[in-house]
Design a protein around this motif. Structure first.
Motif, PDB file in Angstrom:
ATOM      1  N   THR A 189      40.693   4.212  32.453  1.00 51.02           N
ATOM      2  CA  THR A 189      40.331   4.608  33.644  1.00 51.02           C
ATOM      3  C   THR A 189      41.243   5.178  34.642  1.00 51.02           C
ATOM      4  O   THR A 189      41.294   5.757  35.594  1.00 51.02           O
TER       5      THR A 189
ATOM      6  N   GLN B 189      43.168   7.879  34.113  1.00 56.55           N
ATOM      7  CA  GLN B 189      42.896   9.417  34.617  1.00 56.55           C
ATOM      8  C   GLN B 189      41.881   9.611  35.584  1.00 56.55           C
ATOM      9  O   GLN B 189      41.855  10.502  36.436  1.00 56.55           O
ATOM     10  N   GLU B 190      40.701   8.705  35.738  1.00 56.24           N
ATOM     11  CA  GLU B 190      39.776   8.907  36.642  1.00 56.24           C
ATOM     12  C   GLU B 190      40.191   8.590  38.012  1.00 56.24           C
ATOM     13  O   GLU B 190      39.990   8.993  39.180  1.00 56.24           O
ATOM     14  N   THR B 191      40.729   7.444  38.128  1.00 56.04           N
ATOM     15  CA  THR B 191      41.137   6.665  39.417  1.00 56.04           C
ATOM     16  C   THR B 191      42.398   6.851  39.836  1.00 56.04           C
ATOM     17  O   THR B 191      42.599   6.904  41.149  1.00 56.04           O
ATOM     18  N   HIS B 192      43.315   7.562  39.038  1.00 60.60           N
ATOM     19  CA  HIS B 192      44.731   7.984  39.480  1.00 60.60           C
ATOM     20  C   HIS B 192      45.345   6.751  40.059  1.00 60.60           C
ATOM     21  O   HIS B 192      46.574   6.894  41.038  1.00 60.60           O
ATOM     22  N   GLN B 193      45.205   5.434  39.567  1.00 61.42           N
ATOM     23  CA  GLN B 193      45.789   4.450  39.926  1.00 61.42           C
ATOM     24  C   GLN B 193      46.875   4.177  39.138  1.00 61.42           C
ATOM     25  O   GLN B 193      46.963   4.499  37.946  1.00 61.42           O
TER      26      GLN B 193
ATOM     27  N   HIS C  94      49.193   0.886  37.452  1.00 62.62           N
ATOM     28  CA  HIS C  94      49.119  -0.484  36.938  1.00 62.62           C
ATOM     29  C   HIS C  94      50.419  -0.724  36.410  1.00 62.62           C
ATOM     30  O   HIS C  94      51.267   0.040  35.971  1.00 62.62           O
TER      31      HIS C  94
ATOM     32  N   ASP D 203      46.058  -1.904  39.804  1.00 66.39           N
ATOM     33  CA  ASP D 203      46.443  -1.493  40.977  1.00 66.39           C
ATOM     34  C   ASP D 203      47.734  -2.009  41.643  1.00 66.39           C
ATOM     35  O   ASP D 203      47.822  -2.648  42.728  1.00 66.39           O
TER      36      ASP D 203
ATOM     37  N   ASP E 263      50.484   4.859  34.152  1.00 63.33           N
ATOM     38  CA  ASP E 263      49.920   5.755  35.130  1.00 63.33           C
ATOM     39  C   ASP E 263      49.313   6.874  34.411  1.00 63.33           C
ATOM     40  O   ASP E 263      49.164   6.910  33.076  1.00 63.33           O
ATOM     41  N   GLU E 264      48.802   8.060  34.888  1.00 62.26           N
ATOM     42  CA  GLU E 264      48.273   9.137  34.129  1.00 62.26           C
ATOM     43  C   GLU E 264      49.113   9.813  33.083  1.00 62.26           C
ATOM     44  O   GLU E 264      48.713  10.208  32.139  1.00 62.26           O
TER      45      GLU E 264
END
Length: 510
Positions: free
Chosen positions: A107, A109-113, A115, A172, A213-214
């Motif tokens: 997730t 890539q989609e959320t740009h969060q 962790h 997050d 991250d991404e």
């Protein structure tokens, strides 16, 4: 009818308003729901509604069947919990942790969060085990697990990865927050006072953090980074938290430089002993069907080292393949003729790197042909992880060994049943269960159910199951009752050097 039967979706869910579920056109309707009693109790039920019709298709009523499934659902919930949690600490286990990590990575890539992944390794824990015993070590792990959980957010995931190693996922979470959370945990463990039988024990912990991250979202990469950062903490005096930086890779490589040389020497020059363990049906334990072979090596200091421990320290593919080739050379040079003479079957270990190597596979088949050994007498034990990669070279290696008549054993089959989605019927001959899954099968109903499920999957795919080591008659009896095909362990025979086994009076019908 629903004035008499109070049925809800879940214990506190909405009430069932239509006994036909709003669609009476289907031939049968099934729901898993809860039936409430007038005394306040509940039953998990399974109900089905089947329409009755005349020969010309006119509906004349329904048959409603309600079945009490309270116990079976309870068992399924316990089984699900057991498959994803560590039995000692009740934290998530490694399989569950890795699945959580993969979902988080998917997730990003989609959320740009962002962790954080944290590795926590206890310091001086072995001293507690050695001086106070394993019961003390187990109690300490439970206490520290509760301590760490109390300091985390509800969304954080803490897992016991094995031994005294823990993994922590902080969804997050930026790097500074991760450093603060990890620092609090490490500080609390460093200050923890563990009393056992009137004696105080002091331990500590080190942690390594990497940011997800991404641009950094590959599972193998982030896990390696957290491990490297944790080692950096230990190298910097222990009891601290270190955030991963690329230059630490060089330090991590230098850590294993000496051991690489030692590993190479042990593979190339040292004596290598093949140890045999008999594999037999638990219903006819006196008759061995084949022999599992494992390695025993020696360090330069003369200390014996078992195969599993040695292989776990091999990181270089060249060394892993070199070990495979050395084992193959030793077997065909010193033991193949004796195996053919007696007609016994043996199983050799083969790594994923060796299986994917065209050179190693070609060498096996050439030596098999030159020795005159029937392929059916030679089995290979292959790690299940190799099949999860779905590499074409691994598939080619499997096919060539099968064509040569060799039999295949897929090992490390544990609680993660995902492997059965990668196995095709007749792809292998046997599945070998993880020892952790069978150690307490005679005393733990969840383990017994898990073994039953694995055995059922194996038979569905046309494969036989192997479990062990079984060191107690009760284990053998339980596995026999489940239907496990073969077992190994002290209840069958003691481990012995292959040369000794080949020089006894035992023989097989070839």
């Amino acid at each position: 009818l629903l004035n008499v039967l109070r049925i809800t979706f879940g214990d506190n869910g909405p009430a069932l308003e239509n006994i036909h579920s709003g669609d009476i056109s289907r031939s049968a309707i099934e729901q898993d729901v809860v039936l409430h009693c007038r005394n306040g109790g509940t039953y998990d039920i399974h109900y089905s509604v089947t329409p009755l019709s005349t020969l010309d298709g006119h509906n004349i009523g329904f048959v409603l069947v309600i079945q009490d499934v309270t116990e079976s659902r309870k068992m399924l919930r316990q089984l699900s919990y057991s498959a994803s949690h560590d039995a000692l600490t009740h934290l998530a286990n490694r399989v569950s942790f890795e699945n959580h990590l993969k979902r988080l990575l998917h997730t990003v890539q989609e959320t740009h969060q962002r962790h954080a992944l944290v590795y926590i390794d206890l310091d001086r824990f072995k001293a507690v085990n050695d001086t106070a015993g394993h019961a003390a070590g187990d109690a300490l792990l439970r206490e520290l697990s509760s301590l760490m959980l109390s300091m985390l957010r509800s969304t954080d995931i803490l897992a016991r990865l094995g031994g005294d190693e823990f993994g922590l996922l902080l969804p997050d979470c930026n790097i500074e927050s991760a450093r603060y959370i990890s620092g609090r945990i490490i500080h609390a463990i460093n200050d923890y006072r563990f009393m056992w039988e009137g004696r105080l024990h002091r331990i500590g912990a080190s942690a390594g953090i990497t940011l997800i991250d991404e641009s950094n979202c590959q599972a193998s990469e982030v896990m390696s980074q957290a491990d490297i950062a944790c080692y950096a903490s230990k190298n910097n005096g222990r009891g601290v938290v270190t955030v991963y930086e690329p230059q630490q890779d060089h330090m991590h490589h230098n850590r294993s430089l000496i051991s690489l040389e030692e590993q190479s020497r042990m593979i190339r020059d040292n004596h290598l002993l093949l140890v045999a363990r008999g594999v037999a049906s638990p219903r006819v334990p006196e008759s061995c069907n084949f022999w599992l072979l494992s390695l025993r090596l020696w360090t330069s200091e003369g200390e014996a080292m078992e195969e599993r421990a040695f292989r776990s320290g091999l990181a270089e593919p060249e060394l892993i393949r070199a070990l495979d080739r050395r084992v193959i050379h030793e077997f065909f040079t010193n033991s193949a003729a004796g195996v053919v003479r007696k007609g016994v079957s043996v199983a050799l270990p083969l790594s994923s790197a060796g299986l994917a190597s065209r050179t190693v596979i070609t060498e096996i088949i050439e030596k098999l042909t030159q020795s005159g050994m029937p392929g059916r007498l030679l089995h290979f034990v292959i790690d299940a992880d190799a099949l999860m990669r779905e590499e074409s070279s691994i598939g080619d290696g499997l096919a060539k060994l099968r064509q040569a008549g060799c039999r295949l054993i897929i090992s490390h089959i544990g609680r993660d049943l995902e492997i059965f989605n990668h196995l095709m019927p007749q792809m292998a001959d046997y599945v070998l269960l993880e020892p952790e899954l069978v150690n307490n099968v005679h005393g733990n109903l969840m383990d017994e159910m898990m073994v039953t499920i694995v055995q059922g999957h194996a038979h569905r795919l046309g494969m036989k199951s192997i479990a062990g080591p079984t060191n107690q008659p009760m284990m053998m009896d339980t596995l026999s009752g489940i239907g496990i095909d073969y077992i190994f362990g002290d209840t069958i025979s003691q481990a012995q050097p292959l040369d000794l086994m080949l020089n006894t009076s035992y023989f097989a019908i070839n």
